[in-house]
Write a protein that holds these residues in place. Structure first.
Motif, short mmCIF file in Angstrom:
data_model
loop_
_atom_site.label_atom_id
_atom_site.label_comp_id
_atom_site.label_asym_id
_atom_site.label_seq_id
_atom_site.Cartn_x
_atom_site.Cartn_y
_atom_site.Cartn_z
N MET A 79 48.17 48.90 40.05
CA MET A 79 46.85 48.30 40.37
C MET A 79 46.30 48.35 41.57
SD MET A 79 47.33 44.78 38.02
CE MET A 79 45.80 44.15 38.49
N TYR A 80 46.95 48.21 42.60
CA TYR A 80 46.29 48.34 44.00
C TYR A 80 45.84 49.55 44.26
CZ TYR A 80 46.01 48.11 48.92
OH TYR A 80 45.54 48.28 50.29
N GLY A 90 42.52 50.52 42.45
CA GLY A 90 41.67 49.47 42.49
C GLY A 90 41.20 48.53 41.66
N LEU A 91 42.18 48.24 40.81
CA LEU A 91 42.18 47.27 39.64
C LEU A 91 41.98 45.79 40.18
CD1 LEU A 91 44.09 49.06 36.90
CD2 LEU A 91 41.80 49.21 37.22
N ASN A 92 41.21 44.92 39.43
CA ASN A 92 41.27 43.62 39.62
C ASN A 92 41.93 42.82 38.50
OD1 ASN A 92 40.80 41.17 41.14
ND2 ASN A 92 38.70 42.02 41.80
N LEU A 93 42.04 41.60 38.69
CA LEU A 93 42.71 40.57 37.80
C LEU A 93 41.90 40.52 36.27
CD1 LEU A 93 43.93 37.70 40.18
CD2 LEU A 93 45.38 39.62 39.23
N GLU A 105 50.53 39.34 38.73
CA GLU A 105 49.54 39.90 37.75
C GLU A 105 49.84 39.68 36.22
OE1 GLU A 105 50.88 40.91 40.54
OE2 GLU A 105 49.17 41.66 41.84
N PHE A 129 47.64 33.67 46.21
CA PHE A 129 47.58 34.84 45.37
C PHE A 129 46.08 35.31 44.90
CE2 PHE A 129 47.49 36.67 41.07
CZ PHE A 129 48.44 37.78 41.22
N TYR A 132 43.37 38.74 46.26
CA TYR A 132 42.38 39.68 45.53
C TYR A 132 41.23 39.50 45.91
CZ TYR A 132 45.77 41.77 42.11
OH TYR A 132 46.68 42.58 41.63
N VAL A 188 41.25 42.09 48.65
CA VAL A 188 41.28 43.25 48.08
C VAL A 188 39.77 43.94 47.70
CG1 VAL A 188 42.06 44.75 46.25
CG2 VAL A 188 43.58 43.38 47.27
N ASP A 189 39.23 43.05 47.20
CA ASP A 189 37.56 43.28 46.83
C ASP A 189 37.02 43.50 48.38
OD1 ASP A 189 38.18 42.91 44.17
OD2 ASP A 189 37.47 40.84 44.04
N LYS A 213 38.18 46.69 49.43
CA LYS A 213 37.44 47.93 48.47
C LYS A 213 36.05 48.06 48.93
CE LYS A 213 37.53 47.59 43.65
NZ LYS A 213 38.12 46.98 42.54
N ARG A 216 36.15 50.07 52.04
CA ARG A 216 36.66 51.50 51.85
C ARG A 216 35.43 52.34 51.40
NH1 ARG A 216 42.09 50.94 49.43
NH2 ARG A 216 41.12 50.98 47.49
#
Lengths: 264, 147
Positions: free
Chosen positions: A100-101, A104-107, A134, B20, B24, B27-28, B31, B34
């Motif tokens: 997923m990382y 670039g996938l999210n929840l 996840e 947790f 994310y 990560v957003d 992203k 990036r």
């Protein structure tokens, strides 16, 4: 009709998540269309519904992992019975967070994978592993206009007792960020030893702490239910006995998800 | 992080579930960062591609000009230094920036160069070779005479 989503979970192993989600899927499929999804890399729901235990080879690259990465579950659905389908899992699901990382996938990745089939079923029943990961969070984060619900499993132990608020926190987190339609269907007791003297105390404690949340039905574990993993559902002479407690549970579940949900 | 917010973090620790979900969020953000970096890099690549040849030629010319100036300034010093070195005297001198390269030499020249360099210090062999080639190329008219 859009599918209602029911996720079985608790952050403790051995609370009957896989058996309960499997039997619930089976019972619901008697009258309605059901898609069962295995989000646990142990693949117990997969084995339970398919009677296949060599899951790594048999379902190689045909699992929920690939469905999520593809963003479309359709290719990965296998037929179990007339109204019952399954998206299987195997041990490779352990690689999900990393992939997923990398991708670039999210929840909301499971949500995206299920969107193309959301109208094809009345119910989507999801089994999760006993972990904050996840695999657990994505099912809870999956929105359905018909409603998304969590069934919190409880085996009567202290470990599970302390896992309940943690799981309710995960539900709250998913609800707040991804799935405003998420509700707690209830806490389901699946007692290892129905005669244990602490059971009554546990029931009272849960009722005091989470009033109205506990399912009235209590699953008392029995050998006939356990043997379903060996004998299967079809032509099983002890099926009625095996499903004894699950039949009223499913009735209660259906009733609960049709009305406003008690929140944990 | 300010002292106040550091203390606040200690008092009000986020739980595992919050951590947790927050991971994310990070990560957003990463992203997005990036993506922005990729866009910026692509833009820079395009600019670089358009100007690459000209820029490199410019750099080469620029270096050459610098080298000529630098070499003119230093050539006299090198000449004196090497003359002293060849005659058996040793003079302490500052080292200059060089480009590493390699080539094959005739054995007799290699021996002679090594003999001379052995009396000096590290880098003297390079100076001698540079001096010899520079002298030859000046004679051929390839480069400008240093004086």
């Amino acid at each position: 009709m859009t599918a209602k989503i029911v996720t079985f979970g608790i952050s403790k192993g051995g609370c009957s998540k896989s058996i309960s989600s499997g039997i619930t899927s089976y019972l619901l499929s008697k009258k309605e269309r059901v898609l069962a999804i295995d989000m646990d890399g142990q693949g117990n729901l997969t084995s339970f519904l398919t009677s296949e235990y060599d899951i790594c080879n048999v379902f190689e690259k045909r699992t929920v992992l690939e469905a999520i990465l593809d963003g479309d579950a359709r290719k990965y659905i296998i037929k179990i019975a007339k109204n019952l389908d399954l998206v299987p899992a195997n041990d490779f699901l352990a690689t999900l967070p990393r992939l997923m990382y990398e991708n670039g996938l999210n929840l909301d990745a499971l949500q995206k994978a299920l969107e193309p089939v959301m109208e094809d079923y009345d119910w989507i029943i999801i089994d999760t592993p006993p972990a904050l990961s996840e695999h657990t969070v994505m099912p809870l984060s999956t929105y359905s206009s018909a409603g998304s619900y969590a069934v919190v499993m409880f085996d009567g132990s202290m470990f599970a007792y302390y896992a309940i608020p943690k799981f309710l926190e995960i539900i709250d987190g998913a609800k707040e960020r991804y799935n405003p339609n998420l509700g707690t269907a209830g806490i389901l007791f699946s007692l290892i030893d129905a005669r244990a003297k602490e059971n009554e105390i546990m029931e009272e404690s849960i009722d005091e702490e989470y009033p109205g949340v506990r399912f009235k039905t209590i699953i008392k574990r029995k050998a006939a239910t356990r043997r379903l993993a060996i004998t299967g559902f079809d032509e099983n002479p002890e099926l009625k006995n095996a499903l004894e407690y699950y039949i009223p549970f499913v009735k209660e579940l259906k009733k609960r998800v049709k009305q406003e949900q008690p929140q944990g | 992080m300010s002292n106040k917010s550091s203390l606040k973090d200690k008092i009000k620790k986020p739980n595992a579930t919050q951590t947790f979900f927050n991971s994310y969020d990070n990560v957003d953000v990463k992203k997005e960062d990036r993506k922005e970096t990729e866009i910026k890099n692509n833009e820079e690549d395009i600019i670089k591609n358009e100007d690459e040849v000209a820029s490199e030629i410019y750099d080469m010319n620029d270096n050459n000009i610098d080298n000529v100036v630098d070499n003119k300034n230093n050539n006299d010093e090198d000449d004196d230094y090497l003359r002293m070195l060849a005659s058996g005297n040793k003079i302490k001198k500052q080292k200059k920036k060089k480009v590493f390269t390699s080539f094959y030499m005739d054995p007799d020249l290699a021996v002679e160069v090594d003999n001379i360099a052995s009396r000096g210090e590290k880098g003297d062999k390079s100076k001698l070779i540079n001096k010899a080639i520079r002298s030859l190329l000046e004679q051929y008219g390839v480069i400008e005479k240093s004086r």
